[in-house]
Design a protein around this motif. Structure first.
Motif, PDB file in Angstrom:
ATOM      1  N   ILE A   1       0.904   3.768  -3.917  1.00  0.00           N
ATOM      2  CA  ILE A   1       2.177   3.040  -3.899  1.00  0.00           C
ATOM      3  C   ILE A   1       1.942   1.551  -3.701  1.00  0.00           C
ATOM      4  O   ILE A   1       1.252   1.132  -2.772  1.00  0.00           O
ATOM      5  CB  ILE A   1       3.087   3.554  -2.775  1.00  0.00           C
ATOM      6  N   PHE A   2       2.560   0.756  -4.591  1.00  0.00           N
ATOM      7  CA  PHE A   2       2.674  -0.685  -4.398  1.00  0.00           C
ATOM      8  C   PHE A   2       4.153  -1.007  -4.320  1.00  0.00           C
ATOM      9  O   PHE A   2       4.923  -0.662  -5.217  1.00  0.00           O
ATOM     10  CB  PHE A   2       2.035  -1.446  -5.560  1.00  0.00           C
ATOM     11  N   CYS A   3       4.582  -1.688  -3.237  1.00  0.00           N
ATOM     12  CA  CYS A   3       5.988  -2.034  -3.044  1.00  0.00           C
ATOM     13  C   CYS A   3       6.187  -3.530  -3.241  1.00  0.00           C
ATOM     14  O   CYS A   3       5.558  -4.339  -2.550  1.00  0.00           O
ATOM     15  CB  CYS A   3       6.450  -1.659  -1.639  1.00  0.00           C
ATOM     16  N   GLY A   4       7.077  -3.895  -4.155  1.00  0.00           N
ATOM     17  CA  GLY A   4       7.399  -5.291  -4.385  1.00  0.00           C
ATOM     18  C   GLY A   4       8.328  -5.846  -3.322  1.00  0.00           C
ATOM     19  O   GLY A   4       8.787  -5.131  -2.420  1.00  0.00           O
TER      20      GLY A   4
ATOM     21  N   LEU B   1       0.307  -7.943 -15.499  1.00  0.00           N
ATOM     22  CA  LEU B   1      -0.094  -6.712 -16.182  1.00  0.00           C
ATOM     23  C   LEU B   1      -0.669  -6.999 -17.561  1.00  0.00           C
ATOM     24  O   LEU B   1      -1.602  -6.325 -18.018  1.00  0.00           O
ATOM     25  CB  LEU B   1       1.094  -5.758 -16.288  1.00  0.00           C
ATOM     26  N   ARG B   2      -0.121  -7.999 -18.242  1.00  0.00           N
ATOM     27  CA  ARG B   2      -0.681  -8.386 -19.538  1.00  0.00           C
ATOM     28  C   ARG B   2      -2.099  -8.924 -19.383  1.00  0.00           C
ATOM     29  O   ARG B   2      -2.981  -8.614 -20.189  1.00  0.00           O
ATOM     30  CB  ARG B   2       0.211  -9.442 -20.187  1.00  0.00           C
TER      31      ARG B   2
ATOM     32  N   MET C   1      -2.580  -9.944  -6.281  1.00  0.00           N
ATOM     33  CA  MET C   1      -2.087  -8.742  -5.609  1.00  0.00           C
ATOM     34  C   MET C   1      -2.475  -7.474  -6.358  1.00  0.00           C
ATOM     35  O   MET C   1      -2.933  -6.499  -5.751  1.00  0.00           O
ATOM     36  CB  MET C   1      -0.565  -8.822  -5.448  1.00  0.00           C
ATOM     37  N   LEU C   2      -2.306  -7.472  -7.670  1.00  0.00           N
ATOM     38  CA  LEU C   2      -2.598  -6.257  -8.434  1.00  0.00           C
ATOM     39  C   LEU C   2      -4.093  -5.961  -8.465  1.00  0.00           C
ATOM     40  O   LEU C   2      -4.504  -4.792  -8.483  1.00  0.00           O
ATOM     41  CB  LEU C   2      -2.041  -6.379  -9.849  1.00  0.00           C
ATOM     42  N   ILE C   3      -4.927  -6.991  -8.471  1.00  0.00           N
ATOM     43  CA  ILE C   3      -6.376  -6.763  -8.400  1.00  0.00           C
ATOM     44  C   ILE C   3      -6.736  -6.091  -7.083  1.00  0.00           C
ATOM     45  O   ILE C   3      -7.547  -5.151  -7.034  1.00  0.00           O
ATOM     46  CB  ILE C   3      -7.139  -8.090  -8.573  1.00  0.00           C
ATOM     47  N   GLN C   4      -6.127  -6.563  -5.984  1.00  0.00           N
ATOM     48  CA  GLN C   4      -6.399  -5.945  -4.689  1.00  0.00           C
ATOM     49  C   GLN C   4      -5.913  -4.495  -4.655  1.00  0.00           C
ATOM     50  O   GLN C   4      -6.565  -3.622  -4.088  1.00  0.00           O
ATOM     51  CB  GLN C   4      -5.715  -6.752  -3.577  1.00  0.00           C
ATOM     52  N   PHE C   5      -4.752  -4.241  -5.265  1.00  0.00           N
ATOM     53  CA  PHE C   5      -4.235  -2.874  -5.293  1.00  0.00           C
ATOM     54  C   PHE C   5      -5.142  -1.967  -6.117  1.00  0.00           C
ATOM     55  O   PHE C   5      -5.461  -0.840  -5.705  1.00  0.00           O
ATOM     56  CB  PHE C   5      -2.822  -2.875  -5.878  1.00  0.00           C
ATOM     57  N   HIS C   6      -5.589  -2.450  -7.268  1.00  0.00           N
ATOM     58  CA  HIS C   6      -6.507  -1.679  -8.101  1.00  0.00           C
ATOM     59  C   HIS C   6      -7.787  -1.370  -7.336  1.00  0.00           C
ATOM     60  O   HIS C   6      -8.283  -0.234  -7.342  1.00  0.00           O
ATOM     61  CB  HIS C   6      -6.824  -2.468  -9.373  1.00  0.00           C
ATOM     62  N   ARG C   7      -8.303  -2.374  -6.654  1.00  0.00           N
ATOM     63  CA  ARG C   7      -9.555  -2.196  -5.903  1.00  0.00           C
ATOM     64  C   ARG C   7      -9.368  -1.185  -4.768  1.00  0.00           C
ATOM     65  O   ARG C   7     -10.252  -0.368  -4.490  1.00  0.00           O
ATOM     66  CB  ARG C   7      -9.997  -3.549  -5.352  1.00  0.00           C
TER      67      ARG C   7
END
Length: 359
Positions: free
Chosen positions: A111-114, A41-42, A311-317
């Motif tokens: 939703i993103f699930c860890g 996230l940073r 993972m977060l880039i894919q979720f954002h996309r």
């Protein structure tokens, strides 16, 4: 099954060329927070803005929020219901179990699930159907498929090594003390590992499996749980079809945690794959050694983006484009279904079809 549509403001402004931030709520922290999600996230401040952080321990929520110039919340409902929140990162379940997912679904938030969220409970609770009907973006944090070594291996399958034939995938966990309060969490952790390994193998093979056969070895301290589980996942019939693929997946939790040195002694490769034109050994996240007619090749991909960022880039996309890109609800549901069929196999002592029933 795609990610469907969801109203949000996170998209690339084609006129200005700027990436607009996705406004998110963080629910729970978990063991991956410090080494995976906080650094990600940073690094992705241009893509994500953290509206707030919720944790069942208010002091931990406040501390995590300060690190991201955000605020801590005492209620996950009020945080998720905040109009500025577009999606949630649920990184662990606690006393609230899957309730934040229901709230996000009702509020039409992505939703993103860890990895520490017990997503297996979604099926029996009706949450899978609710998420599917709502059309909100959903992504499970199946981290192995985003590892640099995995992505490189997929390239090698297409260019050098050919189709996989045999996969051997083992995970070694420390066992917990013979305490009933801990035995449930060990079973939960083992099931989550198996779920991720199933997803990983099907992602590598890029085909739908036809059958599963599984065996459990019961733990002596806790006879209701298993200290070793192994399952075979078949893509075709290996006894009659030379083109069939067989994946052997296992997870062991038989070494006491006090034997820390033994747990780390000679660890097996995360996955070993025999392909049509070569053999590959993968050590997560970024090392792979492969062999073909030209000999041995070793690659270390430390310069690639870390798994958390991938993972977060894919979720954002996915949220921005309203399109399922990688790990969506359908793939998560399929991995859960396969694991449930594996449990049926252990009960019946038979190979179970993933299409019709017991073979």
């Amino acid at each position: 099954m795609g990610f469907g549509t969801v109203e949000n403001r996170s998209r690339v402004d084609s006129k200005q060329g700027n990436m607009q931030k996705l406004r998110i709520a963080v629910i729970g922290l978990g063991s991956d927070w410090q080494h995976r999600y906080l650094p990600a996230l940073r690094s992705l401040r241009d893509r994500f803005g953290v509206v707030g952080v919720y944790h069942s321990v208010s002091a931990l929520a406040a501390a995590a929020a300060r690190e991201l110039d955000s605020v801590g919340y005492d209620s996950f409902r009020s945080l998720i219901s905040n109009p500025s929140v577009e999606a949630i990162l649920m990184l662990e379940d606690d006393w609230y179990q899957l309730q934040p997912l229901w709230v996000a679904c009702e509020a039409q938030k992505g939703i993103f699930c860890g990895s520490e969220v017990d997503i297996q409970g979604m099926s029996s609770s009706g949450l899978q159907e609710a998420i599917s009907s709502s059309g909100i973006p959903f992504m499970s944090g199946f981290s192995r498929r985003y590892a640099p070594a995995t992505l490189r291996f997929k390239e090698l399958i297409a260019t050098r090594l050919g189709r996989p034939r045999l996969l051997f995938c083992h995970r070694r966990l420390p066992s917990e003390p013979p305490d009933p309060a801990n035995s449930v969490s060990l079973e939960k952790q083992t099931n989550r590992e198996l779920l991720e390994l199933i997803d990983w193998c099907t992602y590598i093979v890029d085909e739908e499996p036809d059958w599963v056969q599984a065996i459990r070895h019961l733990s002596r301290p806790s006879p209701t749980n298993a200290d070793y589980q192994i399952l075979s996942l078949g893509f075709g019939d290996p006894e009659t079809d030379p083109n069939a693929i067989l994946a052997q997946i296992s997870c062991g939790a038989y070494i006491p945690s006090v034997w820390a040195e033994a747990i780390a002694f000679r660890p097996p490769a995360a996955v070993q794959v025999c392909c049509e034109k070569g053999l590959v050994f993968i050590d997560l996240p970024s090392t792979l050694v492969w062999f073909d007619d030209a000999g041995r090749h070793q690659e270390t991909l430390d310069t690639e983006l870390p798994i958390g960022q991938q993972m977060l880039i894919q979720f954002h996309r996915a949220v921005a484009s309203k399109v399922s890109l990688v790990s969506d609800l359908q793939e998560t549901n399929e991995a859960i279904r396969i694991l449930e069929k594996a449990k049926l196999s252990t009960q019946t002592h038979q190979r179970v079809s993933l299409r019709d029933g017991i073979l």
